[in-house]
Structures are given as C-alpha cells and as structure tokens.
Scaffold this motif. Sequence first.
Motif, PDB file in Angstrom:
ATOM      1  N   THR A 292      39.754  39.439  47.258  1.00  0.00           N
ATOM      2  CA  THR A 292      39.828  40.024  45.917  1.00  0.00           C
ATOM      3  C   THR A 292      41.259  40.399  45.551  1.00  0.00           C
ATOM      4  O   THR A 292      41.600  40.494  44.368  1.00  0.00           O
ATOM      5  N   ALA A 293      42.102  40.618  46.558  1.00  0.00           N
ATOM      6  CA  ALA A 293      43.501  40.993  46.301  1.00  0.00           C
ATOM      7  C   ALA A 293      44.239  39.934  45.498  1.00  0.00           C
ATOM      8  O   ALA A 293      45.277  40.224  44.889  1.00  0.00           O
ATOM      9  N   SER A 294      43.713  38.710  45.462  1.00  0.00           N
ATOM     10  CA  SER A 294      44.381  37.636  44.715  1.00  0.00           C
ATOM     11  C   SER A 294      44.369  37.883  43.209  1.00  0.00           C
ATOM     12  O   SER A 294      45.100  37.220  42.472  1.00  0.00           O
ATOM     13  N   VAL A 295      43.539  38.832  42.734  1.00  0.00           N
ATOM     14  CA  VAL A 295      43.518  39.137  41.293  1.00  0.00           C
ATOM     15  C   VAL A 295      44.036  40.551  41.017  1.00  0.00           C
ATOM     16  O   VAL A 295      43.862  41.085  39.925  1.00  0.00           O
ATOM     17  N   SER A 296      44.668  41.167  42.001  1.00  0.00           N
ATOM     18  CA  SER A 296      45.221  42.506  41.774  1.00  0.00           C
ATOM     19  C   SER A 296      46.399  42.414  40.813  1.00  0.00           C
ATOM     20  O   SER A 296      47.049  41.359  40.715  1.00  0.00           O
ATOM     21  N   PRO A 297      46.675  43.507  40.069  1.00  0.00           N
ATOM     22  CA  PRO A 297      45.994  44.800  40.049  1.00  0.00           C
ATOM     23  C   PRO A 297      44.841  44.792  39.045  1.00  0.00           C
ATOM     24  O   PRO A 297      44.713  43.857  38.243  1.00  0.00           O
ATOM     25  N   VAL A 298      44.016  45.839  39.088  1.00  0.00           N
ATOM     26  CA  VAL A 298      42.983  46.033  38.081  1.00  0.00           C
ATOM     27  C   VAL A 298      43.038  47.479  37.585  1.00  0.00           C
ATOM     28  O   VAL A 298      43.606  48.342  38.248  1.00  0.00           O
ATOM     29  N   LEU A 299      42.451  47.704  36.442  1.00  0.00           N
ATOM     30  CA  LEU A 299      42.398  49.074  35.917  1.00  0.00           C
ATOM     31  C   LEU A 299      41.287  49.872  36.587  1.00  0.00           C
ATOM     32  O   LEU A 299      41.469  51.021  36.967  1.00  0.00           O
ATOM     33  N   TRP A 300      40.138  49.239  36.721  1.00  0.00           N
ATOM     34  CA  TRP A 300      38.971  49.960  37.228  1.00  0.00           C
ATOM     35  C   TRP A 300      38.303  49.138  38.315  1.00  0.00           C
ATOM     36  O   TRP A 300      38.026  47.961  38.150  1.00  0.00           O
TER      37      TRP A 300
ATOM     38  N   LYS B 210      40.076  28.704  35.021  1.00  0.00           N
ATOM     39  CA  LYS B 210      39.472  27.991  33.888  1.00  0.00           C
ATOM     40  C   LYS B 210      38.964  26.602  34.270  1.00  0.00           C
ATOM     41  O   LYS B 210      38.090  26.050  33.597  1.00  0.00           O
ATOM     42  N   SER B 211      39.513  26.033  35.326  1.00  0.00           N
ATOM     43  CA  SER B 211      39.078  24.699  35.747  1.00  0.00           C
ATOM     44  C   SER B 211      37.707  24.718  36.426  1.00  0.00           C
ATOM     45  O   SER B 211      37.119  23.659  36.672  1.00  0.00           O
ATOM     46  N   ASN B 212      37.189  25.910  36.725  1.00  0.00           N
ATOM     47  CA  ASN B 212      35.852  26.035  37.288  1.00  0.00           C
ATOM     48  C   ASN B 212      34.839  25.796  36.162  1.00  0.00           C
ATOM     49  O   ASN B 212      34.679  26.622  35.259  1.00  0.00           O
ATOM     50  N   VAL B 213      34.171  24.665  36.220  1.00  0.00           N
ATOM     51  CA  VAL B 213      33.276  24.248  35.133  1.00  0.00           C
ATOM     52  C   VAL B 213      32.146  25.251  34.931  1.00  0.00           C
ATOM     53  O   VAL B 213      31.792  25.592  33.786  1.00  0.00           O
ATOM     54  N   ILE B 214      31.564  25.731  36.022  1.00  0.00           N
ATOM     55  CA  ILE B 214      30.448  26.679  35.915  1.00  0.00           C
ATOM     56  C   ILE B 214      30.885  27.929  35.174  1.00  0.00           C
ATOM     57  O   ILE B 214      30.191  28.411  34.263  1.00  0.00           O
TER      58      ILE B 214
ATOM     59  N   LYS C 148      33.477  34.484  50.054  1.00  0.00           N
ATOM     60  CA  LYS C 148      33.512  34.110  51.469  1.00  0.00           C
ATOM     61  C   LYS C 148      34.098  32.712  51.649  1.00  0.00           C
ATOM     62  O   LYS C 148      34.611  32.372  52.718  1.00  0.00           O
ATOM     63  N   LYS C 149      34.025  31.919  50.589  1.00  0.00           N
ATOM     64  CA  LYS C 149      34.455  30.526  50.670  1.00  0.00           C
ATOM     65  C   LYS C 149      35.762  30.258  49.925  1.00  0.00           C
ATOM     66  O   LYS C 149      36.442  29.277  50.210  1.00  0.00           O
ATOM     67  N   ASP C 150      36.081  31.120  48.970  1.00  0.00           N
ATOM     68  CA  ASP C 150      37.269  30.877  48.147  1.00  0.00           C
ATOM     69  C   ASP C 150      37.845  32.206  47.693  1.00  0.00           C
ATOM     70  O   ASP C 150      37.156  33.234  47.712  1.00  0.00           O
ATOM     71  N   SER C 151      39.085  32.188  47.266  1.00  0.00           N
ATOM     72  CA  SER C 151      39.700  33.411  46.752  1.00  0.00           C
ATOM     73  C   SER C 151      39.115  33.743  45.390  1.00  0.00           C
ATOM     74  O   SER C 151      38.611  32.859  44.679  1.00  0.00           O
ATOM     75  N   PHE C 152      39.205  34.990  45.021  1.00  0.00           N
ATOM     76  CA  PHE C 152      38.682  35.431  43.723  1.00  0.00           C
ATOM     77  C   PHE C 152      39.381  34.672  42.594  1.00  0.00           C
ATOM     78  O   PHE C 152      38.739  34.189  41.656  1.00  0.00           O
ATOM     79  N   SER C 153      40.700  34.540  42.686  1.00  0.00           N
ATOM     80  CA  SER C 153      41.450  33.863  41.620  1.00  0.00           C
ATOM     81  C   SER C 153      41.052  32.396  41.519  1.00  0.00           C
ATOM     82  O   SER C 153      41.030  31.830  40.414  1.00  0.00           O
TER      83      SER C 153
END
Length: 668
Positions: A368-376, A618-622, A608-613
Amino acid sequence: MNNLENISIVIPYKKNLYLENILHSIKDKFNEIIIVGDNLDGFTKFSGIKFIPGKYNASEARNIGARYATKEFIFFLDSDCLPNIKNLHNINKLKFEKKSIFNGVYLNDKKFGILSNTISTYIKTRIRESNKKAKLFSSANFIISKSFYTDIGGFNESMEFYEDVDFNVRASVFGGNVILAEEVDVLHYKKYTLFSMIKEGFLKSLKGSLNVLLFKKYYKNIGLNVKPKYFMFVIQVLFLFVSFFLQSKIAFVLFLLISVFNTITLNKTLFNPFFSGIILGVYLISNIFGSLIAFLNFLSIRSKFLVRGLLDYAICLLRVISKSVKPVQIIQYVTGRCNLRCAHCFYKETLDSKDPGEMEVDDIVNQTASVSPVLWYSITGGEVFIRKDFAELVLKVHEKIRPKFFSLPTNGWYTKKTYDGVLKVLQRLKNGNLILFFSIDGPEDVHDKIRGPNSYKRLQETISKLKYLQKIYSNLYINIVITVQHQNHMHFPKLINDIQNEFEPTAISINLLRYHSLNSEKLEDFILDSYESAIAEYDKYRNKNSYNFIFNSIIKAKEKNQKKIILNAARHDKFTTPCSAGKLSYVVMENGDVKPCEVLDNVYGNIKKDSFSGIIKKSNVIASENRSWIKDTKCRCTYECANSTNALFNKNQVPGLIKTVISDILSK
C-alpha cells in the motif's frame, strides 16, 4: 501480615561487579527473586532464584520480570543497589494498598568515593524536592502492587533513559500514591569516573529532554525538575574554567566568593562542602549540553515532519484537483474475526469463516505504501484489537503510508488489549494521531441485547481507562459511532444527548443501517426520521470538542454536509454529487482484494499479487470500466466513508462546506 513474603524482587541486569554480593545479602529475606538480563551464567549457583536470560533494556527486563512475578507486590531493584538490610524487616510495618508506591533514596558511604556520593545525594535531593503535581520516585528501588503496575502499562520499552520519569507520569495520572520510605533505601554501588559521570549526565539529559520536547503534554507537570538554586554550582564551575583557561584573577576571585556562598547556603545536603559543589556543577553543565543538543535534534525532527507534511498535503491536493486514480482515503480491513455478532452488521456473514484471511503487517503496508501519502487511513474488521500486532501495524502505517488522519472502529470489549496497544502506539508516535470510534447501539439494555451481555460495561471500562491516556497524549481522540437501525431507532434523539453527557467524545459519527448491496431494500421512513432527529440533536454538540488539527473546522463541517448526501440517497434515491469511490477512495479487504467501496462487489486486484499503484492504474481494464459505470449510472448510496470524500472534495459541495464552516465559526 508478613509483607516480605508477599513481595517478588525483580532485578534487571547488565554485567556489573555487584550483583553477587547483593544476592548473598537478600536471598534469605525474600521468597521470590527474579533476575532478567544477559551474562547470568555465574549466578546459577544461587538456588531458588529465577533467571530469565536475554539482552533487554532495563524497561523490557522489568516488564518481563513483572510477568513472571507471582506475588502481590513487586520490589524493583537495580543490580547495583543493595537494600538497607537492617531496615528490611520494617517493610512489614508499611500499609500496603493497591495504588501505594513505596520509594527509597540512595544512601551515602565513604567507600563509594566522592563522585558517586555526590550524584547519589543530588538524586536523593531531587526526589525529596519534586513538585506536588508529579511526585518523582526512582526506578532503581521501589515497591508497587503488581496489579497497579500492570494496569498502567508497566515501563515504556522504547526508552533506555528517562523511563522512570515516564512511568512516574502515568502512575500519577492513575492516582498512584508515592510514599518515601526509609525501609526501601539502598546503597548505590555504582562507581563513577569523571568521564563516565559526564557521559551519563549528557546522555540522560539528551534523551530525557528530547522526550519532553516531543511529548510536551505528557511531561507538562514535571517541569524543569531542577531547583534554580543548583545552577549556582554551574556558575561556580564556569568561573573556575574562566580563571584557569584565561588566567583571570577577577574570575578566580568570583569563583572563591561563589564557592563560599554555595558552601554556606546550598551545600548542607551535599556529601562534601566544597568539592561536591564543583562536581555537581560539572554534572549540570553536561546536562545543559545534552538539553541543547536535544533541542537542536527536536528542531530537526519537527522541521522534517513539517516539510514532509506540507509536501504530502500538496500531493493529496493535486490528486483531488486532477481527480487522479490515486487515493486520498483508504479503508483497510485487517481481520475478518470478531468476538461479537451484531445483527445489523453488514459484514456478519464473513465473521464465522474458518479462514480469517488476515495478511501480515508487512504485506499490508509495503504494497500500500506505493500510493502514499493519503489524507485518511482507517483500519477496520472484524474487531481490530483481536490482532496481536495492532501496535506494529499502526506504527508502520504511519511511517510508510503517512496518513494525516488515522482512525479505527472498535467494540471496546478488550479493555487490556486496547489500552496496551494504544499506549504502545502513543509512546512511539512522534508525529500523527490515533482516532478511536467506539461502537454504541443504544442504552445499556439495548446495546447488550444487540451485542451480547456485559458489552456496554466492557465498553465503559475501556473508554474510562483510555481517558487517562487522553489527559497526557494530545494526539489521542475518543469518538463514538452509532448506527440508527430497527432495534434502537425509538431512542433517538435522546440517546445522542446521553452519549454526549456520559462520554464527551470529540465526535459522534451517526451511521445509517446499510445492507451489503447497492440494490437492497429501501429503509423505512421511521428509521430515516430517527436518523434525521439524531443528526439534528448532534448538531448542538458538533463543535463542542475539537481536534488538534489545523483543519478541524473543515472536518466538523464535513460531518454535517455528509449527512445531507446520505439522506438524499436514502430517502429520495436522489443523486447529489459524483462518487469518488474508485478514484479518491478505496477499500482493501482482509484477504488483499482492492475494491472501490464496501457496497460494490467489483474487485480491481489483490495486493498480495501486485502493488496498490499497479492495481488502480488507468490501464487496468476492470478498474477503468467500473469507474465509468459509477460515473454513468450516477451511483449513489449511504456509504459514509466514500460520502465523506464526496462532501469534502467535489466541486458542487465546496460552497456548502464553506458556508457551514463560516456558520460554525460565527456561532461560537
């Protein structure tokens, strides 16, 4: 009563020359002696003594020893301290009570030398002269009830110096009664060289001062803890240095005059009328240098936090403006386990699963650290305090994900687990906050009917205990969350007033019963009417208690405006504002699945399989197709977390938010 038979001796040990003699002197006086530390091989000849080997700091060793202690009271004794054997039997005359803390002082002996005796006398004087708001006692020799020691959380294991003062503060807040008793006096066998004395004075002051600066509210009643009169010794030594290095006769004359003054007026309690003053002056100068370095270190730490915090806010602001796919809010499920089974819980179907699906702390945080920082950032479940690694999880989230607001809901059942976990976090949290939402479902009988017998009393006990910590930690917030539903709707709005008066929370989060599906049945009007009446009642108290945040006014205004969005969706199925779920707000389930929210079933990927980012790009079709669906269908629901982000950051909500902020300010 023979108090000696009801006392466990606990000795933290690091290699020194004195422990063997001390054990010979006390082994027949106490039934239980526990030694925790390293290099214990030479002491195994003493029968009946418990040895717990390991490399620990003094705080860790004392806490471990306390866990092994079987007696009602514990006599903590440093390995270089010998009790006054002649007085030990008088311990039986002391009146032992749960919150009594019997503390002794260091005794002088000529064989220890002038350096050691001077420092021992100085420490003794500081204990006797400590201020009334926080009466100090030494961790080297004190007797305390094991239950009281455990209740307040033991020693702070993150500290190698100043841990006794840290413990003193909590003991005082919890009502500890410190009693100076000569029966607990000890001979301090520690021998100083001039260098070791200066080094110790510097390090203790460095570590202690830094803690005081970082946790100002915690130590506010301690004060300087050095009487101003002692700084006359500093002046005495400074004039001596000046006269020696600059060959100044005037400085030497002033040195002599101050020496005479100190000898006459101040040195009465010191070991030596003249030389002890000089020794103490040198020791205090080492303290001053330690404090100065601590202050510079503090400025460096705070500057780094400030700069990084401003950059983090800027990054989050850019995400909001650009409506990028990176989050400003993450809801992280950390367990599927819960000790209660509330009928209204939308998550209740998963709680009896054989596999709780919990991830390790590093798996949660590093991906999840790959999308840091966050507000909440909020952790939830299940009951989060079921996890044994609660403190580790919270601290690593703060370190690597850097949320500006960290919150979690809890049912309040586990008083000790909650207190110990929260205390451990606060002791180590130099920057950040901890916001706890306690779930209440109604008056005691209703609450217990919904959650189970004694649930309300357990919650009361937990909140009551955490209130002590709130007195000394400015970054701990105790809030209430309540869900308006079929079993409690008839108790509103009075229930809001009752909760406010009993618990005085910083905030009351009023939630609306929610089913675990977007297409669930519509709630009855009487539920919605009760929800509205609860909101109106809470508005009277909404601004009574504040967060110590720069954005407190905005957060408080959001509480009000968020409810308008929810009511429009629940009562009228009305679209009020675009939903930020899947763009600014995400939910991560305890098995690692990343979803846009709690209501939709769509899964974007698994951390568990990929980073949050990587999952949310946007390239993730789902993910992209689901975001388009949310926008095109004007998806709307009563999910509080997503609607908080909507109320704060959507363009059409900003005017109303500003209006509420101004109205709140003017009404104060």
